[in-house]
Design a protein around this motif. Structure first.
Motif, mmCIF file in Angstrom:
data_model
loop_
_atom_site.group_PDB
_atom_site.id
_atom_site.type_symbol
_atom_site.label_atom_id
_atom_site.label_comp_id
_atom_site.label_asym_id
_atom_site.label_seq_id
_atom_site.Cartn_x
_atom_site.Cartn_y
_atom_site.Cartn_z
ATOM 1 N N SER A 153 0.838 -1.203 0.000
ATOM 2 C CA SER A 153 0.000 0.000 0.000
ATOM 3 C C SER A 153 0.869 1.248 0.000
ATOM 4 O O SER A 153 0.573 2.224 -0.702
ATOM 5 N N ALA A 154 1.949 1.213 0.786
ATOM 6 C CA ALA A 154 2.884 2.343 0.800
ATOM 7 C C ALA A 154 3.584 2.490 -0.546
ATOM 8 O O ALA A 154 3.765 3.608 -1.046
ATOM 9 N N VAL A 155 3.953 1.370 -1.153
ATOM 10 C CA VAL A 155 4.617 1.399 -2.462
ATOM 11 C C VAL A 155 3.675 1.971 -3.519
ATOM 12 O O VAL A 155 4.095 2.724 -4.403
ATOM 13 N N ALA A 156 2.392 1.628 -3.437
ATOM 14 C CA ALA A 156 1.408 2.147 -4.400
ATOM 15 C C ALA A 156 1.341 3.667 -4.344
ATOM 16 O O ALA A 156 1.273 4.345 -5.377
ATOM 17 N N ILE A 157 1.371 4.228 -3.125
ATOM 18 C CA ILE A 157 1.340 5.684 -2.978
ATOM 19 C C ILE A 157 2.650 6.307 -3.435
ATOM 20 O O ILE A 157 2.672 7.301 -4.176
ATOM 21 N N ILE A 158 3.763 5.706 -3.012
ATOM 22 C CA ILE A 158 5.089 6.266 -3.321
ATOM 23 C C ILE A 158 5.345 6.266 -4.819
ATOM 24 O O ILE A 158 5.861 7.247 -5.376
ATOM 25 N N GLN A 159 4.985 5.176 -5.500
ATOM 26 C CA GLN A 159 5.241 5.100 -6.936
ATOM 27 C C GLN A 159 4.415 6.111 -7.718
ATOM 28 O O GLN A 159 4.896 6.717 -8.673
ATOM 29 N N ALA A 160 3.162 6.316 -7.313
ATOM 30 C CA ALA A 160 2.338 7.347 -7.967
ATOM 31 C C ALA A 160 2.944 8.727 -7.750
ATOM 32 O O ALA A 160 2.993 9.554 -8.668
ATOM 33 N N TYR A 161 3.441 8.964 -6.546
ATOM 34 C CA TYR A 161 4.053 10.261 -6.231
ATOM 35 C C TYR A 161 5.354 10.448 -7.005
ATOM 36 O O TYR A 161 5.610 11.534 -7.551
ATOM 37 N N VAL A 162 6.178 9.404 -7.075
ATOM 38 C CA VAL A 162 7.473 9.500 -7.765
ATOM 39 C C VAL A 162 7.280 9.762 -9.257
ATOM 40 O O VAL A 162 7.954 10.618 -9.847
ATOM 41 N N ILE A 163 6.346 9.043 -9.882
ATOM 42 C CA ILE A 163 6.101 9.220 -11.312
ATOM 43 C C ILE A 163 5.625 10.643 -11.604
ATOM 44 O O ILE A 163 6.094 11.299 -12.552
ATOM 45 N N SER A 164 4.715 11.150 -10.791
ATOM 46 C CA SER A 164 4.188 12.502 -11.023
ATOM 47 C C SER A 164 5.248 13.571 -10.747
ATOM 48 O O SER A 164 5.337 14.556 -11.484
ATOM 49 N N ILE A 165 6.069 13.381 -9.711
ATOM 50 C CA ILE A 165 7.118 14.351 -9.408
ATOM 51 C C ILE A 165 8.178 14.372 -10.508
ATOM 52 O O ILE A 165 8.615 15.452 -10.968
ATOM 53 N N LEU A 166 8.613 13.203 -10.963
ATOM 54 C CA LEU A 166 9.616 13.149 -12.029
ATOM 55 C C LEU A 166 9.076 13.741 -13.324
ATOM 56 O O LEU A 166 9.803 14.434 -14.050
ATOM 57 N N SER A 167 7.816 13.476 -13.631
ATOM 58 C CA SER A 167 7.209 14.066 -14.829
ATOM 59 C C SER A 167 7.167 15.586 -14.712
ATOM 60 O O SER A 167 7.409 16.305 -15.695
ATOM 61 N N THR A 168 6.888 16.086 -13.517
ATOM 62 C CA THR A 168 6.885 17.545 -13.295
ATOM 63 C C THR A 168 8.273 18.128 -13.489
ATOM 64 O O THR A 168 8.447 19.194 -14.098
ATOM 65 N N LEU A 169 9.290 17.446 -12.966
ATOM 66 C CA LEU A 169 10.669 17.930 -13.118
ATOM 67 C C LEU A 169 11.101 17.915 -14.579
ATOM 68 O O LEU A 169 11.772 18.849 -15.048
ATOM 69 N N TYR A 170 10.721 16.873 -15.318
ATOM 70 C CA TYR A 170 11.052 16.823 -16.743
ATOM 71 C C TYR A 170 10.348 17.939 -17.510
ATOM 72 O O TYR A 170 10.903 18.509 -18.454
ATOM 73 N N SER A 171 9.136 18.259 -17.077
ATOM 74 C CA SER A 171 8.395 19.338 -17.720
ATOM 75 C C SER A 171 9.037 20.699 -17.434
ATOM 76 O O SER A 171 9.078 21.571 -18.307
ATOM 77 N N SER A 172 9.528 20.884 -16.210
ATOM 78 C CA SER A 172 10.125 22.172 -15.845
ATOM 79 C C SER A 172 11.427 22.444 -16.591
ATOM 80 O O SER A 172 11.846 23.592 -16.719
ATOM 81 N N GLU A 173 12.069 21.381 -17.089
ATOM 82 C CA GLU A 173 13.338 21.560 -17.799
ATOM 83 C C GLU A 173 13.180 22.113 -19.203
ATOM 84 O O GLU A 173 14.149 22.594 -19.785
ATOM 85 N N VAL A 174 11.979 22.026 -19.767
ATOM 86 C CA VAL A 174 11.798 22.486 -21.159
ATOM 87 C C VAL A 174 11.304 23.930 -21.218
ATOM 88 O O VAL A 174 11.107 24.457 -22.305
ATOM 89 N N ASN A 175 11.072 24.555 -20.055
ATOM 90 C CA ASN A 175 10.594 25.949 -20.033
ATOM 91 C C ASN A 175 11.765 26.915 -19.868
ATOM 92 O O ASN A 175 12.736 26.604 -19.194
#
Length: 225
Positions: A203-225
């Motif tokens: 259950s903890a892994v399910a939350i952490i993985q969703a958070y990690v994927i969204s955070i990394l996607s946000t960081l990748y998005s911030s690099e193109v601006n």
């Protein structure tokens, strides 16, 4: 042995030989609309609290150059992955996020969108990003090569990270449960306790993985601006 073990992730059913398991991907949507027409309860208030915290964090990561409303893309991504990860913990519900079909489709579409947007609108910034500040001239070709490779493998690492983490926990639970046939009562009690602890960890892994994927996607998005 390994073929039978991994067959638990096979997306197939016995109903007219159709792959109806993928319908579980949309079950999470049934929990969302009710909050818009039922009187808000504690669950709805708690979920709003989480979304507001995520919105503020994504807004901070994206910086001042963000497009208005872009944080909702990553909040939706977090919610979608979280619902599917949690639904996979229930018996007889297919875990769609344990397949590269779903995880790679999400990460690749996001990555391609970021790349097209960055190279079309901020091409100079994208070239500058390939060479970190202060790099010696002799190392510049190697840095460009390294940054290019690390950029290309990003969608693959995002997808494999999510898939591997979801598969690992399910395989461990399956392996432990398959050894319960010839156990004594006391060993069976210990096994059930271990299964409960592993389920809490999953259950903890399910939350952490969703958070990690969204955070990394946000960081990748911030690099193109």
């Amino acid at each position: 042995m390994m073929t039978n073990l991994f067959s638990i992730f096979d997306p197939s059913t016995n109903i007219f030989n159709l792959s109806l398991n993928w319908i579980s991907t949309f079950i999470g949507l049934l929990f969302i609309p009710y909050s818009f027409w039922i009187i808000p309860n504690r669950q709805f208030i708690f979920w709003n609290f989480i979304l507001n915290k995520l919105h503020n964090e994504f807004k901070m990561l994206l910086g001042i150059n963000q497009l208005h409303g872009s944080t909702f893309i990553f909040i939706s991504l977090f919610s979608f992955i979280l619902f599917n990860n949690f639904l996979g913990l229930f018996p007889y519900i297919f875990t769609s996020t344990s397949h590269l079909t779903i995880s790679l489709s999400i990460s690749l579409s996001l990555w391609l969108s970021f790349m097209f947007y960055g190279w079309i609108n901020n091409s100079q910034h994208m070239f500058i990003h390939m060479i970190p500040q202060g790099t010696p001239s002799i190392l510049m070709p190697f840095m460009v090569l390294i940054e290019t490779i690390s950029n290309i493998i990003r969608p693959g690492t995002l997808a494999v990270r999510l898939t591997a983490n979801m598969i690992a926990g399910h395989l461990l639970l399956t392996l432990l449960s398959s050894t319960s046939n010839n156990m004594s009562f006391y060993m069976l009690f210990i096994l059930i306790l271990l299964q409960i602890l592993l389920l809490i960890l999953e259950s903890a892994v399910a939350i952490i993985q969703a958070y990690v994927i969204s955070i990394l996607s946000t960081l990748y998005s911030s690099e193109v601006n």
